[in-house]
Design a protein around this motif. Structure first.
Motif, PDB file in Angstrom:
ATOM      1  N   ALA A 311       0.847  -1.191   0.000  1.00 57.94           N
ATOM      2  CA  ALA A 311       0.000   0.000   0.000  1.00 57.94           C
ATOM      3  C   ALA A 311       0.886   1.246   0.000  1.00 57.94           C
ATOM      4  O   ALA A 311       0.527   2.283  -0.567  1.00 57.94           O
ATOM      5  N   HIS A 312       2.042   1.146   0.640  1.00 54.19           N
ATOM      6  CA  HIS A 312       3.067   2.192   0.595  1.00 54.19           C
ATOM      7  C   HIS A 312       4.395   1.511   0.260  1.00 54.19           C
ATOM      8  O   HIS A 312       4.500   0.290   0.306  1.00 54.19           O
ATOM      9  N   ASN A 313       5.409   2.335  -0.060  1.00 56.69           N
ATOM     10  CA  ASN A 313       6.729   1.772  -0.371  1.00 56.69           C
ATOM     11  C   ASN A 313       7.530   1.435   0.879  1.00 56.69           C
ATOM     12  O   ASN A 313       8.557   0.771   0.809  1.00 56.69           O
ATOM     13  N   MET A 314       7.092   1.957   2.014  1.00 57.31           N
ATOM     14  CA  MET A 314       7.800   1.696   3.270  1.00 57.31           C
ATOM     15  C   MET A 314       6.761   1.447   4.382  1.00 57.31           C
ATOM     16  O   MET A 314       5.565   1.391   4.118  1.00 57.31           O
ATOM     17  N   ASP A 315       7.249   1.320   5.630  1.00 58.80           N
ATOM     18  CA  ASP A 315       6.375   1.029   6.780  1.00 58.80           C
ATOM     19  C   ASP A 315       5.140   1.934   6.810  1.00 58.80           C
ATOM     20  O   ASP A 315       5.245   3.140   6.561  1.00 58.80           O
ATOM     21  N   ILE A 316       4.014   1.370   7.199  1.00 57.15           N
ATOM     22  CA  ILE A 316       2.808   2.176   7.435  1.00 57.15           C
ATOM     23  C   ILE A 316       2.720   2.447   8.938  1.00 57.15           C
ATOM     24  O   ILE A 316       2.775   1.519   9.749  1.00 57.15           O
ATOM     25  N   ASN A 317       2.633   3.727   9.290  1.00 57.24           N
ATOM     26  CA  ASN A 317       2.667   4.106  10.705  1.00 57.24           C
ATOM     27  C   ASN A 317       1.298   4.380  11.300  1.00 57.24           C
ATOM     28  O   ASN A 317       1.117   4.275  12.510  1.00 57.24           O
ATOM     29  N   SER A 318       0.349   4.780  10.460  1.00 58.40           N
ATOM     30  CA  SER A 318      -0.956   5.159  10.993  1.00 58.40           C
ATOM     31  C   SER A 318      -2.046   4.915   9.961  1.00 58.40           C
ATOM     32  O   SER A 318      -1.847   5.161   8.761  1.00 58.40           O
ATOM     33  N   VAL A 319      -3.185   4.399  10.419  1.00 53.21           N
ATOM     34  CA  VAL A 319      -4.375   4.288   9.564  1.00 53.21           C
ATOM     35  C   VAL A 319      -5.547   4.897  10.335  1.00 53.21           C
ATOM     36  O   VAL A 319      -5.715   4.645  11.522  1.00 53.21           O
ATOM     37  N   GLN A 320      -6.327   5.739   9.681  1.00 53.02           N
ATOM     38  CA  GLN A 320      -7.440   6.419  10.354  1.00 53.02           C
ATOM     39  C   GLN A 320      -8.619   6.554   9.404  1.00 53.02           C
ATOM     40  O   GLN A 320      -8.489   7.092   8.301  1.00 53.02           O
ATOM     41  N   TRP A 321      -9.793   6.091   9.847  1.00 56.39           N
ATOM     42  CA  TRP A 321     -11.022   6.254   9.073  1.00 56.39           C
ATOM     43  C   TRP A 321     -11.509   7.691   9.187  1.00 56.39           C
ATOM     44  O   TRP A 321     -11.449   8.280  10.262  1.00 56.39           O
ATOM     45  N   GLY A 322     -12.049   8.208   8.088  1.00 57.61           N
ATOM     46  CA  GLY A 322     -12.601   9.556   8.103  1.00 57.61           C
ATOM     47  C   GLY A 322     -13.950   9.593   8.799  1.00 57.61           C
ATOM     48  O   GLY A 322     -14.585   8.552   8.982  1.00 57.61           O
ATOM     49  N   PRO A 323     -14.388  10.792   9.183  1.00 57.17           N
ATOM     50  CA  PRO A 323     -15.636  10.916   9.939  1.00 57.17           C
ATOM     51  C   PRO A 323     -16.894  10.953   9.065  1.00 57.17           C
ATOM     52  O   PRO A 323     -17.994  10.850   9.584  1.00 57.17           O
ATOM     53  N   GLY A 324     -16.752  11.087   7.762  1.00 58.40           N
ATOM     54  CA  GLY A 324     -17.920  11.282   6.894  1.00 58.40           C
ATOM     55  C   GLY A 324     -18.658  10.004   6.534  1.00 58.40           C
ATOM     56  O   GLY A 324     -18.398   8.929   7.077  1.00 58.40           O
ATOM     57  N   GLU A 325     -19.578  10.118   5.603  1.00 55.25           N
ATOM     58  CA  GLU A 325     -20.412   8.990   5.204  1.00 55.25           C
ATOM     59  C   GLU A 325     -19.667   8.003   4.323  1.00 55.25           C
ATOM     60  O   GLU A 325     -19.822   6.802   4.455  1.00 55.25           O
ATOM     61  N   THR A 326     -18.824   8.534   3.400  1.00 59.39           N
ATOM     62  CA  THR A 326     -18.065   7.620   2.543  1.00 59.39           C
ATOM     63  C   THR A 326     -16.987   6.953   3.381  1.00 59.39           C
ATOM     64  O   THR A 326     -16.480   7.528   4.331  1.00 59.39           O
ATOM     65  N   ARG A 327     -16.664   5.720   2.989  1.00 54.64           N
ATOM     66  CA  ARG A 327     -15.728   4.920   3.770  1.00 54.64           C
ATOM     67  C   ARG A 327     -14.298   5.305   3.393  1.00 54.64           C
ATOM     68  O   ARG A 327     -13.635   4.595   2.653  1.00 54.64           O
ATOM     69  N   LEU A 328     -13.838   6.463   3.879  1.00 56.85           N
ATOM     70  CA  LEU A 328     -12.505   6.935   3.541  1.00 56.85           C
ATOM     71  C   LEU A 328     -11.514   6.555   4.625  1.00 56.85           C
ATOM     72  O   LEU A 328     -11.802   6.663   5.821  1.00 56.85           O
ATOM     73  N   LEU A 329     -10.334   6.123   4.190  1.00 51.22           N
ATOM     74  CA  LEU A 329      -9.269   5.789   5.125  1.00 51.22           C
ATOM     75  C   LEU A 329      -8.029   6.556   4.693  1.00 51.22           C
ATOM     76  O   LEU A 329      -7.724   6.640   3.507  1.00 51.22           O
ATOM     77  N   ALA A 330      -7.296   7.120   5.657  1.00 53.36           N
ATOM     78  CA  ALA A 330      -6.016   7.749   5.339  1.00 53.36           C
ATOM     79  C   ALA A 330      -4.912   6.933   5.990  1.00 53.36           C
ATOM     80  O   ALA A 330      -5.086   6.407   7.091  1.00 53.36           O
ATOM     81  N   SER A 331      -3.784   6.790   5.286  1.00 54.91           N
ATOM     82  CA  SER A 331      -2.649   6.057   5.844  1.00 54.91           C
ATOM     83  C   SER A 331      -1.395   6.904   5.703  1.00 54.91           C
ATOM     84  O   SER A 331      -1.262   7.677   4.752  1.00 54.91           O
ATOM     85  N   THR A 332      -0.465   6.764   6.662  1.00 57.48           N
ATOM     86  CA  THR A 332       0.779   7.529   6.613  1.00 57.48           C
ATOM     87  C   THR A 332       1.956   6.566   6.660  1.00 57.48           C
ATOM     88  O   THR A 332       1.848   5.480   7.223  1.00 57.48           O
ATOM     89  N   SER A 333       3.085   7.000   6.080  1.00 55.67           N
ATOM     90  CA  SER A 333       4.188   6.052   5.934  1.00 55.67           C
ATOM     91  C   SER A 333       5.559   6.687   6.126  1.00 55.67           C
ATOM     92  O   SER A 333       5.727   7.901   6.039  1.00 55.67           O
ATOM     93  N   ASP A 334       6.544   5.814   6.316  1.00 53.04           N
ATOM     94  CA  ASP A 334       7.942   6.226   6.363  1.00 53.04           C
ATOM     95  C   ASP A 334       8.392   6.837   5.037  1.00 53.04           C
ATOM     96  O   ASP A 334       9.403   7.540   4.992  1.00 53.04           O
ATOM     97  N   ASP A 335       7.654   6.554   3.955  1.00 51.12           N
ATOM     98  CA  ASP A 335       8.049   7.098   2.650  1.00 51.12           C
ATOM     99  C   ASP A 335       7.692   8.591   2.526  1.00 51.12           C
ATOM    100  O   ASP A 335       7.896   9.181   1.460  1.00 51.12           O
ATOM    101  N   GLY A 336       7.161   9.175   3.595  1.00 45.90           N
ATOM    102  CA  GLY A 336       6.870  10.610   3.614  1.00 45.90           C
ATOM    103  C   GLY A 336       5.516  10.955   3.014  1.00 45.90           C
ATOM    104  O   GLY A 336       5.154  12.121   2.916  1.00 45.90           O
ATOM    105  N   LYS A 337       4.788   9.935   2.611  1.00 50.12           N
ATOM    106  CA  LYS A 337       3.515  10.186   1.920  1.00 50.12           C
ATOM    107  C   LYS A 337       2.311   9.823   2.776  1.00 50.12           C
ATOM    108  O   LYS A 337       2.398   9.022   3.708  1.00 50.12           O
TER     109      LYS A 337
END
Lengths: 347, 159
Positions: A311-337
């Motif tokens: 899902a990322h090129n390096m470690d994934i540090n955090s995953v968080q679902w958004g508060p809205g109606e659509t099923r949105l997830l944000a992820s953060t990584s060591d790759d800076g993205k």
């Protein structure tokens, strides 16, 4: 028909956000902006970025960079329940409170007291308490006073190693902390203003055998999921009846262990309001789980709903679902993205 | 150091002869990606200086080529090092040097595990846990004293 039938869900990559110049540790969605989502991210580059969705394109852009306040890595961030204040915890041993004053984020308070790196910060449901934790092995509870004043209400000692994360229960004033000492501790107030550890979930009661990195609650608040360096996720349950009656001390019991899904440290786990557990790990992958309600012979269990390798090129540090109606997830990584995903139903 | 060295008289071993990589034969695609192997990883770390002696980790046999496991297909490296004495308080610094050097030398896709050889350190599991906790490593690398120490040990390995 089972709405979540295997193969019925698809994970769409919506956008990749660049801007941070070092590892992105964590992010937090503003709970008060469900219609036009906003979230904050924090990084080893010592900054916090605020991202906002443009309604016309539905894409996110960086709205503000909060810098020159923290002098070291910003490890974690959390919005107050009203969405008006943002707390940021840093390796510089401080926690900063930011307020959005007519479009500009200003640092309105700095909480000092921890001896070294602050690793996590969390607001309680009403916004009256803030909790922080540190490598100094302590958990601090701060009372939110008028005029952006924060008063230390308690310093909780009990963990024998760094405390990785603190998280308030979604409805009650009960605090949870997880640590490098492999345990999760539950803290409650005794009615006289004193806070105590009321339960320790360790290896002897089916707990984790290595560092516990994160925890999250289901919407009802009667189940909790924890993730660890031991490569497992664990589901815990408490008596919802006792909880409704306001019993802070209702014990949490191990329900089941999800193992064999990640092959490196699991850094982050988040339970969506509709019951989907997302996890992100050092194996660069995302996993999604859902309670298996088919056969209750052996008690409740959880099944893998979907997985995404690389899902990322390096470690994934955090995953968080958004508060809205659509099923949105944000992820953060060591790759800076930061990546925004949508878990959609195939039609 | 007034208090004396942790290991005052380490055994020094001869450096292994450097093997020269054979040039690709004519006709080979010069843009072909050459897989990373044990020797390449060893070359990255063999000249790291010991934190308390003017010798390299290779000369002290803290690391050997055989103690490096590489799986290029899965982008994975594991380095197992052997502290010179069982109570070596420098073990975490050595481990940190190895991690930093590999972080700077290997492609980003690589996952690196660093550990002390089983049975060679009094607090083996504590050292291993610390070296593989990236949050602790990140915090350590923001500590100027530690960074100076690591940079000093890494200086010869750029030669």
């Amino acid at each position: 028909m089972d709405f979540y039938d295997d193969g019925n869900m698809i994970l769409k990559e919506i956008q990749t956000l660049e801007g941070h110049t070092d590892r992105v540790w964590s992010l937090a969605w503003n709970p008060a902006t469900a219609t036009s989502p906003v979230f904050a991210s924090c990084s080893g580059d010592k900054t916090v970025r605020i991202w906002e969705q443009t309604p016309s394109t539905r894409l996110w852009h960086c709205k503000a960079v909060l810098e020159e306040t923290h002098t070291r890595t910003v490890r974690s961030c959390a919005w107050s329940p009203s969405g008006k204040l943002l707390a940021t915890a840093s390796f510089d041993a401080t926690t900063s409170i930011w307020e959005n004053i007519s479009g500009d984020f200003e640092c309105v308070s700095t909480l000092e007291g921890h001896e070294n790196e602050v690793k996590s910060v969390s607001w309680n449901a009403s916004g009256s308490f803030l909790a922080t934790c540190s490598r100094d092995k302590t958990v601090w509870i701060w009372e939110v006073m008028p005029g952006n004043e924060f008063e230390c209400a308690s310093v909780l000692q009990g963990h024998t190693q760094d405390v990785k994360m603190v998280k308030w229960h979604p409805t009650m004033d009960v605090l949870f902390s997880c640590s490098y000492d492999n345990t999760v501790k539950v803290w409650a107030e005794d009615g006289t203003g004193d806070w105590h550890c009321v339960q320790t979930l360790g290896e002897s009661n089916n707990g984790h055998s290595s560092t516990v990195w994160a925890l999250s609650f289901n919407a009802e608040g009667d189940r909790m999921v924890t993730c660890s360096d031991d490569l497992t996720l664990k589901i815990w349950e408490t008596d919802v009846g006792r909880m409704v009656l306001g019993d802070d001390h209702a014990p949490w019991n191990h329900l089941c262990t999800l193992s064999g899904y990640h092959d490196r440290t699991i850094f982050s786990v988040h339970w969506s309001r509709e019951g989907i557990i997302a996890s992100g790990a050092a194996d660069d992958g995302l996993r999604f789980f859902l309670e298996n309600k088919d056969g209750l012979v052996d008690g409740p269990s959880y099944k893998l709903l979907l997985k995404r390798e690389k899902a990322h090129n390096m470690d994934i540090n955090s995953v968080q679902w958004g508060p809205g109606e659509t099923r949105l997830l944000a992820s953060t990584s060591d790759d800076g993205k930061i990546k925004i995903w949508e878990l959609a139903t195939l039609t | 150091m007034v208090s004396g060295l942790i290991n005052a008289n380490p055994v020094i071993y001869e450096k292994k002869e450097r093997r020269v990589r054979s040039a690709p034969s004519v006709g080979d695609d010069e843009h072909a990606v050459e897989p990373i192997d044990q020797l390449e990883v060893f070359d990255h770390i063999r000249d790291i200086k010991d934190p308390e002696h003017p010798y390299s980790l290779e000369e002290l046999k803290v690391i050997t080529e055989d103690a490096i496991e590489v799986d290029d297909n899965h982008s994975y490296v594991r380095v197992t090092f052997t502290p010179t004495v069982e109570h070596c308080s420098m073990a975490t610094v050595i481990g940190l040097c190895l991690r930093v050097k590999l972080m700077r030398s290997l492609p980003q896709r690589y996952k690196v595990d660093i550990r002390v050889a089983p049975g060679t350190h009094a607090t083996e599991s504590a050292v291993n846990k610390q070296l593989n906790d990236k949050e602790r490593v990140a915090a350590a690398l923001e500590n100027p004293n530690l960074v100076d120490m690591v940079d000093e040990c890494l200086a010869p390995s750029y030669a």
